[in-house]
Design a protein around this motif. Structure first.
Motif, mmCIF file in Angstrom:
data_model
loop_
_atom_site.group_PDB
_atom_site.id
_atom_site.type_symbol
_atom_site.label_atom_id
_atom_site.label_comp_id
_atom_site.label_asym_id
_atom_site.label_seq_id
_atom_site.Cartn_x
_atom_site.Cartn_y
_atom_site.Cartn_z
ATOM 1 N N VAL A 1 23.884 21.536 -9.225
ATOM 2 C CA VAL A 1 22.568 21.639 -8.594
ATOM 3 C C VAL A 1 22.098 20.276 -8.085
ATOM 4 N N LEU A 2 22.376 19.230 -8.847
ATOM 5 C CA LEU A 2 21.883 17.900 -8.482
ATOM 6 C C LEU A 2 22.554 17.335 -7.238
ATOM 7 N N ALA A 3 23.557 18.007 -6.732
ATOM 8 C CA ALA A 3 24.150 17.581 -5.466
ATOM 9 C C ALA A 3 23.129 17.662 -4.331
ATOM 10 N N GLY A 4 22.084 18.443 -4.521
ATOM 11 C CA GLY A 4 21.039 18.569 -3.496
ATOM 12 C C GLY A 4 19.974 17.499 -3.551
ATOM 13 N N LEU A 5 20.130 16.506 -4.427
ATOM 14 C CA LEU A 5 19.109 15.466 -4.559
ATOM 15 C C LEU A 5 18.942 14.630 -3.292
ATOM 16 N N ALA A 6 19.999 14.529 -2.505
ATOM 17 C CA ALA A 6 19.889 13.736 -1.272
ATOM 18 C C ALA A 6 18.796 14.294 -0.372
ATOM 19 N N GLU A 7 18.647 15.616 -0.377
ATOM 20 C CA GLU A 7 17.612 16.227 0.453
ATOM 21 C C GLU A 7 16.218 15.876 -0.054
ATOM 22 N N VAL A 8 16.076 15.710 -1.349
ATOM 23 C CA VAL A 8 14.790 15.278 -1.910
ATOM 24 C C VAL A 8 14.445 13.884 -1.401
ATOM 25 N N LEU A 9 15.429 12.990 -1.428
ATOM 26 C CA LEU A 9 15.196 11.624 -0.949
ATOM 27 C C LEU A 9 14.891 11.605 0.545
ATOM 28 N N LYS A 10 15.584 12.439 1.302
ATOM 29 C CA LYS A 10 15.341 12.493 2.747
ATOM 30 C C LYS A 10 13.977 13.074 3.087
ATOM 31 N N SER A 11 13.442 13.888 2.191
ATOM 32 C CA SER A 11 12.189 14.586 2.488
ATOM 33 C C SER A 11 10.954 13.701 2.347
ATOM 34 N N LEU A 12 11.106 12.510 1.779
ATOM 35 C CA LEU A 12 9.948 11.625 1.616
ATOM 36 C C LEU A 12 9.404 11.225 2.983
ATOM 37 N N THR A 13 8.104 11.194 3.099
ATOM 38 C CA THR A 13 7.451 10.805 4.356
ATOM 39 C C THR A 13 6.658 9.531 4.145
ATOM 40 N N PHE A 14 6.553 8.731 5.200
ATOM 41 C CA PHE A 14 5.873 7.436 5.132
ATOM 42 C C PHE A 14 5.012 7.233 6.375
ATOM 43 N N PRO A 15 3.929 6.458 6.254
ATOM 44 C CA PRO A 15 3.078 6.214 7.433
ATOM 45 C C PRO A 15 3.758 5.373 8.497
ATOM 46 N N VAL A 16 4.716 4.559 8.090
ATOM 47 C CA VAL A 16 5.511 3.781 9.053
ATOM 48 C C VAL A 16 6.977 3.889 8.638
ATOM 49 N N PHE B 1 18.641 8.009 11.231
ATOM 50 C CA PHE B 1 17.586 8.458 10.325
ATOM 51 C C PHE B 1 16.588 7.324 10.104
ATOM 52 N N GLN B 2 15.308 7.672 10.039
ATOM 53 C CA GLN B 2 14.265 6.667 9.837
ATOM 54 C C GLN B 2 13.753 6.721 8.399
ATOM 55 N N TYR B 3 13.475 5.542 7.832
ATOM 56 C CA TYR B 3 12.970 5.445 6.458
ATOM 57 C C TYR B 3 12.015 4.272 6.385
ATOM 58 N N ILE B 4 11.350 4.144 5.255
ATOM 59 C CA ILE B 4 10.343 3.097 5.136
ATOM 60 C C ILE B 4 10.964 1.703 5.246
ATOM 61 N N ARG B 5 12.111 1.490 4.604
ATOM 62 C CA ARG B 5 12.833 0.214 4.648
ATOM 63 C C ARG B 5 14.326 0.478 4.442
ATOM 64 N N PRO B 6 15.190 -0.444 4.836
ATOM 65 C CA PRO B 6 16.624 -0.259 4.596
ATOM 66 C C PRO B 6 16.935 -0.026 3.121
ATOM 67 N N VAL B 7 17.868 0.896 2.866
ATOM 68 C CA VAL B 7 18.276 1.237 1.500
ATOM 69 C C VAL B 7 19.552 0.464 1.168
ATOM 70 N N HIS B 8 19.564 -0.183 -0.004
ATOM 71 C CA HIS B 8 20.726 -0.984 -0.415
ATOM 72 C C HIS B 8 21.503 -0.365 -1.563
ATOM 73 N N TYR C 1 0.803 -1.216 0.000
ATOM 74 C CA TYR C 1 0.000 0.000 0.000
ATOM 75 C C TYR C 1 0.838 1.271 0.000
ATOM 76 N N ILE C 2 2.141 1.129 0.230
ATOM 77 C CA ILE C 2 3.023 2.299 0.287
ATOM 78 C C ILE C 2 3.692 2.569 -1.057
ATOM 79 N N VAL C 3 3.827 1.557 -1.899
ATOM 80 C CA VAL C 3 4.663 1.664 -3.089
ATOM 81 C C VAL C 3 4.211 2.788 -4.030
ATOM 82 N N SER C 4 2.962 2.754 -4.470
ATOM 83 C CA SER C 4 2.494 3.768 -5.430
ATOM 84 C C SER C 4 2.508 5.178 -4.854
ATOM 85 N N PRO C 5 1.990 5.396 -3.622
ATOM 86 C CA PRO C 5 2.070 6.747 -3.065
ATOM 87 C C PRO C 5 3.507 7.249 -2.910
ATOM 88 N N ALA C 6 4.430 6.353 -2.541
ATOM 89 C CA ALA C 6 5.825 6.766 -2.385
ATOM 90 C C ALA C 6 6.426 7.152 -3.737
#
Length: 679
Positions: free
Chosen positions: A129-144, A153-160, A17-22
């Motif tokens: 400019v694209l050096a700031g992309l990490a902040e875009v990834l960090k800005s994502l929010t998730f219900p869990v 740092f908390q995220y939806i699942r571990p990043v590989h 249920y998280i995949v499409s909204p994310a």
């Protein structure tokens, strides 16, 4: 010159249920980032599977657009000292823009000179400019979210993995403890790690390792495979959209297949079979061309068609185990007596602060009796409501509902019919749970509607009475959904009963198990749910004015809001509302016990306003009510032009205030006009 940008984040499996909204959130935040940084592009494509989120930007500019921007500062007389030097105000202004006073020029605006500076910023290369992309990834929010390894740092699942490619060039980026590279991962079992060669090759390279990254391609493949099975076996498959979206986000390389189960399980209620397949196993239901349920199912494998027969056997075995349980409970439940189950509800807790289910049902029945009276329900329907209220929770103690709790009410209806209850009573038992979602289906029968409202009203009043009131987004007992159901059902059945009068009567009930409390909070909660029913085109001030009025009939409130919205588009809206608002403001000062005495009138304008109020009939449609009130504008204005309300003579003053109050008593049935904005 433009380039194509690819960003892929590889993770552990995310909940479906998280995949499409994310995915959509990543796309939207990237678009915002590019626009904020003045990077032009043609389009942004979004990709996702359970183990990745990705975006590709087409024709991204190779540098930011140059920026030239003028800023207006303080007036010249404030910016210059007597000796012609710049004041601290001028120096502070330019310093805030990253400039010096050398950049100051003066321009005339409306006859006065002001400080102006022009700031020019040369666009940076896209790589910078694209050096700031990490902040875009960090800005994502998730219900869990979760932590892993040594990350705070908390995220939806571990990043590989993290891949960032600008055409065929890999960019360096750090996110959490991951350094970007060209690496992406194929299917967990059928694929392997791959090295991405360019942004454009992304989909084709993943397809070679059994990953369909484009969710549209993946869903089309699932639907096409299901249609092929329909043709091959001459069946119809129910492609439920919600289930399809869930299955889509459970697989990376879909392969649909047909399984079957023994014909004898069709003796179990269809709802149980469908629930077992759809809700528990994520299978699609299969029917014949006439819509009759068949002993088959369609599932979607996360993989190719190799060794598919083993997969089919495994899925059949799992489903049959559930159907065996269902068949057992169905057979055993039919040996139970409704009266015995109802008696046992005394020991089942509704909530530890509120009491048992038996007490809840008794309060619901008392509320239903009030509703029956206020809604003028027929004697036949009233009898059905009374009988249903005595037993309607009995199925909670059946084995089948214990196993398939999503079928409470549905199975209650079936068991009630088997026990000889009337159709009206059995249907009410099922319908009292409606709606089961914010915009879910509502009851169709009067007994079902009355029981649904009564059950939800006691739930609302009971939880509020013991202080379990939702705050913020926290609503563990789904009281918002229950309350939305109350107002929606009242609206559907056209019961023009005032919720205020209804709640007043319920708080006056002498109930042995619980004394209701927090009445003001309940009323505010009901209003908040009605507010959600207004069309989004209705302005907030109109909604607030209508809800602040004296009428608390759901449909009347909605109609009044719509009528005022239409009236607001006319030329006479502003003067008419201002006239009525003046009346409302002064009427608040009227003593409660004073009534209008015509003998105290001192001019014709008082008499004319009194006659107009006496003749005012607001029983027609809402638009006609608004029209009738606006028609009083000239009479109201004449009254104020010729009459001083707050005179020294106490009797005359109070009489005039009472006259205005008599108008607001009627107009308040439409809206609180002093809350309408006219500027």
């Amino acid at each position: 010159m433009t380039k194509n940008l690819l960003i892929e984040l590889g993770l552990e499996e995310m909940p479906a249920y998280i995949v499409s909204p994310a995915m959509e959130q990543l796309r939207d935040r990237l678009i915002a980032f590019l626009r904020e940084n003045r990077l032009t592009f043609d389009r942004v494509e979004a990709f996702s599977t359970p183990r990745r989120l990705a975006v590709r930007v087409s024709h991204l500019a190779d540098k930011q657009e140059d920026l030239t921007e003028d800023f207006k500062g303080p007036a010249k007389k404030i910016a210059l000292n007597a000796d012609g030097s710049f004041t601290k105000a001028a120096e502070g202004f330019v310093r805030g823009k990253g400039l010096t006073t050398d950049a100051i020029t003066f321009r005339e605006v409306n006859g006065e000179e002001y400080v102006y500076v022009t700031k020019e910023e040369v666009g940076q290369p896209v790589e910078t400019v694209l050096a700031g992309l990490a902040e875009v990834l960090k800005s994502l929010t998730f219900p869990v979210t979760m932590r892993w390894a040594g990350n705070s740092f908390q995220y939806i699942r571990p990043v590989h993995t993290l891949a960032v490619l600008l055409d065929d060039i890999a960019l360096d980026l750090e996110f959490l403890d991951i350094s970007s590279s060209r690496v992406s991962r194929g299917h967990r079992f059928l694929g392997h790690e791959i090295t991405l060669t360019s942004a454009d090759s992304y989909e084709d390279q993943l397809r070679e390792v059994y990953v369909i990254a484009n969710p549209n391609e993946r869903v089309n493949r699932i639907v096409d495979q299901i249609h092929a099975l329909e043709v091959k076996h001459d069946v119809k498959v129910e492609i439920d959209e919600e289930l399809l979206n869930e299955v889509l986000n459970l697989v990376e390389y879909p392969t649909a297949f047909l399984g079957q189960f023994d014909q004898r399980y069709l003796a179990v209620p269809e709802e149980v079979l469908v629930t077992s397949m759809k809700n528990h196993q994520r299978y699609f239901v299969v029917r014949d061309q006439d819509g009759k349920l068949l002993p088959y199912f369609v599932s979607v494998r996360n993989g190719n068609d190799q060794h598919l027969e083993n997969v089919i056997k495994g899925n059949q075995k799992v489903l049959v185990a559930r159907l065996e349980d269902a068949e057992f409970f169905w057979r055993e439940d039919q040996k139970l007596q409704i009266a015995d189950l109802v008696e046992r509800l005394k020991s089942v807790t509704f909530h530890e602060k509120i009491g048992s289910l038996t007490e809840h049902m008794a309060r619901t029945k008392a509320i239903a009796e009030v509703l029956v009276d206020m809604a003028n329900v027929s004697a036949e329907d009233a009898a059905s409501v009374a009988r249903a209220a005595d037993i309607y929770k009995f199925d909670l103690l059946t084995g089948m509902v214990g196993e398939f709790d999503e079928l409470q009410g549905v199975l209650g209806e079936k068991y009630a019919r088997l026990a000889g209850e009337s159709d009206a009573v059995a249907t009410a038992i099922r319908e009292h749970y409606m709606p089961t979602s914010a915009d879910g289906k509502l009851p169709d029968t009067v007994p079902g509607a009355v029981l649904a409202i009564a059950d939800k009203l006691d739930t609302l009043l009971s939880f509020f009475s013991v202080g379990l009131i939702p705050s913020g987004s926290n609503d563990p007992y789904a009281l918002r959904r229950a309350t939305a159901g109350i107002v929606r059902i009242l609206d559907k059945f056209g019961w023009n009963l005032s919720l205020k009068d209804l709640v007043d009567k319920l708080y006056a009930l002498k109930l042995p198990s619980l004394s209701y409390a927090n009445k003001a909070d309940v009323m505010a909660f009901l209003k908040a749910r009605i507010e959600k029913m207004f069309d989004t085109a209705v302005p907030k001030d109109i909604i607030a004015a209508v809800l602040a009025g004296d009428n608390f009939v759901v449909r009347d409130l909605i109609d009044s809001g719509n009528a005022l919205l239409e009236a607001s588009k006319t030329d006479n809206y502003k003067p008419s509302v201002e006239s009525l608002a003046r009346v409302f403001n002064l009427a608040k000062k009227a003593p409660a016990a004073v009534t209008v005495t015509p003998e105290l009138f001192e001019n014709d304008q008082e008499k004319l306003l009194h006659e107009a109020v006496e003749q005012l009939d607001l029983t027609d449609r809402a638009d006609e009510q608004v029209e009738a009130l606006f028609a009083l504008s000239s009479v109201i204005n004449d009254f104020f032009d010729n009459t001083m309300v707050m005179v020294e003579n106490e009797a005359v003053k109070n009489n005039r205030l009472a006259l205005l109050a008599s108008l607001t008593a009627k107009a308040g049935q439409v809206a609180q006009f002093d809350q309408l904005a006219t500027k």
